[in-house]
Design an enzyme around this catalytic site. Structure first.
Site, mmCIF file in Angstrom:
data_model
loop_
_atom_site.group_PDB
_atom_site.id
_atom_site.type_symbol
_atom_site.label_atom_id
_atom_site.label_comp_id
_atom_site.label_asym_id
_atom_site.label_seq_id
_atom_site.Cartn_x
_atom_site.Cartn_y
_atom_site.Cartn_z
ATOM 1 N N TRP A 96 8.772 52.343 -8.053
ATOM 2 C CA TRP A 96 9.384 51.169 -7.540
ATOM 3 C C TRP A 96 9.062 50.211 -8.790
ATOM 4 C CZ3 TRP A 96 13.117 52.461 -4.560
ATOM 5 C CH2 TRP A 96 12.853 53.315 -3.867
ATOM 6 N N ASP B 170 6.104 42.574 -5.188
ATOM 7 C CA ASP B 170 6.760 43.602 -4.177
ATOM 8 C C ASP B 170 5.846 44.022 -3.302
ATOM 9 O OD1 ASP B 170 8.161 45.516 -2.800
ATOM 10 O OD2 ASP B 170 8.647 46.601 -4.776
ATOM 11 N N LYS C 155 10.164 49.399 5.663
ATOM 12 C CA LYS C 155 8.889 49.915 5.625
ATOM 13 C C LYS C 155 7.766 49.392 6.960
ATOM 14 C CE LYS C 155 10.358 52.160 1.742
ATOM 15 N NZ LYS C 155 10.416 51.448 0.598
HETATM 16 C C1 PLP Z 1 11.234 51.372 -0.800
HETATM 17 C C2 PLP Z 1 10.703 50.195 -1.693
HETATM 18 C C3 PLP Z 1 11.770 49.725 -2.214
HETATM 19 C C4 PLP Z 1 13.078 49.876 -2.404
HETATM 20 O O1 PLP Z 1 13.819 49.254 -1.099
HETATM 21 P P1 PLP Z 1 15.144 49.490 -0.851
HETATM 22 O O2 PLP Z 1 15.322 48.398 0.038
HETATM 23 O O3 PLP Z 1 15.588 50.715 -0.526
HETATM 24 O O4 PLP Z 1 15.889 48.735 -2.209
HETATM 25 C C5 PLP Z 1 11.148 48.856 -3.349
HETATM 26 N N1 PLP Z 1 9.858 48.656 -3.503
HETATM 27 C C6 PLP Z 1 8.725 49.268 -2.759
HETATM 28 C C7 PLP Z 1 7.483 49.143 -2.952
HETATM 29 C C8 PLP Z 1 9.187 50.130 -1.858
HETATM 30 O O5 PLP Z 1 8.414 50.903 -0.991
#
Ligand code: PLP
Length: 363
Positions: free
Chosen positions: A108, A175, A199
């Site tokens: 990511w 993030d 998540k």
């Molecule tokens: C799943 C994830 C993403 C991507 O998320 P989307 O909503 O599918 O764009 C980005 N960063 C992390 C740390 C993730 O676990």
């Protein structure tokens, strides 16, 4: 399928979209039929209705409450996933002719770096790619002249987690998609936090962005409206039709968290779950963990079999025990148990029992 039918209890270790509390799912289902005693579905009313505006207000306020921050921050719920934030962050924070610093800790983070490079000068100041992202880089220098530092708190795919955050002399962006509200963090150390909801705090479809207002409006670039945080702030996160249902279910999930004891409660539960599973991985002769011990994630727990030929046997056993979603990401293989907030300790214990039974039979 009727909602009242007794369901078989499934231990859901899905990496994302991940498990939500059962009571939240029931409340969400109810709101699809009759929201807020309006005799209308949440899916068929205006986002400008009084009833929905209250949802948006509460959902935004609860983020600030859980993060313990004041009015210098704004909260937005946007579409486009965390992946759109990979582009919006540099677009809103990197000045024309400026630069940004990134820490590369996994798939990511790499995707975030790719987007930032399109916007402007992007320096990767630390990386764990040399060892396949199995540790968290430490002791790196943060350039004081960059516009911001971008980090990823939890590496969902390889299973590492930052146990502490850098002391950054420049605005720090994080993030937190896969470990938001799983543990106490000092949110005031961050200029911007974002997280795809699916998540650890809700269903797919909305992404939470919390930003300190003083870092905005400095790029010198002519901004596209939908890409501009300030436009969304001005619109109260309703510049366009927001993802109403995912935001509502996120609100329910955060209310569930608060009601049960908030972050300090869930941090303890998450630690207990992680300890329980890592202890078994370390003790069991057939398995081993894949990442540096001090950087092990409490959310995504990755482990492999010493003898991959035994995988079909192990797979049979956990499937029989109603365990779901522990196959590892295709980049890592083996197994990944995601132990997000809504996963009960009892599910981790069920997995540990299966691992012990497997050891008895095959070692
Ligand atoms: C799943 C994830 C993403 C991507 O998320 P989307 O909503 O599918 O764009 C980005 N960063 C992390 C740390 C993730 O676990």
């Amino acid at each position: 399928m009727s909602l009242t039918a007794t369901q078989t209890k499934v231990h859901n270790f899905s990496a994302g979209p991940g498990i939500l509390p059962q009571e939240v799912l029931k409340q969400a289902a109810e709101a699809c039929i009759n929201f807020d005693n309006m005799n209308l579905s949440l899916l068929e009313i205006s986002h400008r209705s009084k009833n929905y505006e209250k949802v948006m207000e509460e959902a935004r306020a609860l983020i600030k409450e859980l993060f313990e921050v004041g009015d210098e921050y704004e909260v937005l719920y946007l579409g486009g996933g965390a992946s759109l934030q990979f582009a919006m962050v540099p677009y809103n924070l990197m000045r024309e002719g400026g630069s940004a610093a990134y820490v590369s800790t996994g798939v990511w983070a790499s995707k975030a770096i790719k987007e930032a490079k399109i916007i402007g000068t992007t320096n990767v100041i630390a990386s764990s790619e040399d060892k396949k992202f199995t540790y968290i880089p430490k002791g790196y220098q943060i350039p004081t002249d960059a516009d911001y530092l971008h980090i990823t708190s939890n590496n969902t795919i390889y299973g590492t987690q930052m146990k502490s955050f850098p002391k950054s002399p420049i605005p720090m962006v994080c993030d937190m998609s896969s470990d938001i509200f799983s543990r106490k963090v000092n949110a005031k150390d961050f200029a911007l936090i974002y997280a795809g909801a699916q998540k650890n705090m809700g269903p797919a479809g909305s992404t939470m962005v919390m930003v300190r207002k003083d870092v905005l409006g400095k790029t010198g670039r002519k901004m596209l409206s939908m890409m501009d945080y300030q436009v969304h702030i001005k619109g109260g996160s309703m510049y366009n039709t927001p993802p109403v249902f995912p935001i509502y279910v996120t609100l329910l999930t955060l209310q569930w968290l608060k009601k049960n004891g908030g972050i300090s409660w869930i941090e303890k539960v998450n630690q207990e779950k992680a300890d329980c599973l890592y202890n078994e991985i370390d003790r069991n002769k057939l398995f081993f963990g894949t990442v540096a011990k001090e950087d092990r994630s409490n959310m995504n727990i990755c482990f492999l079999l010493h003898d991959v030929k035994l995988e079909p046997e192990f797979d049979k056993l956990w499937k029989e025990a109603n365990i779901s979603g522990i196959r590892g990401h295709r980049d890592v293989g083996g197994y990944r148990a995601s132990t997000y907030n809504a996963l009960p300790l009892e599910s981790v214990k069920a997995l540990v029992e299966v691992m012990q039974e497997f050891e008895k039979r095959f070692s």
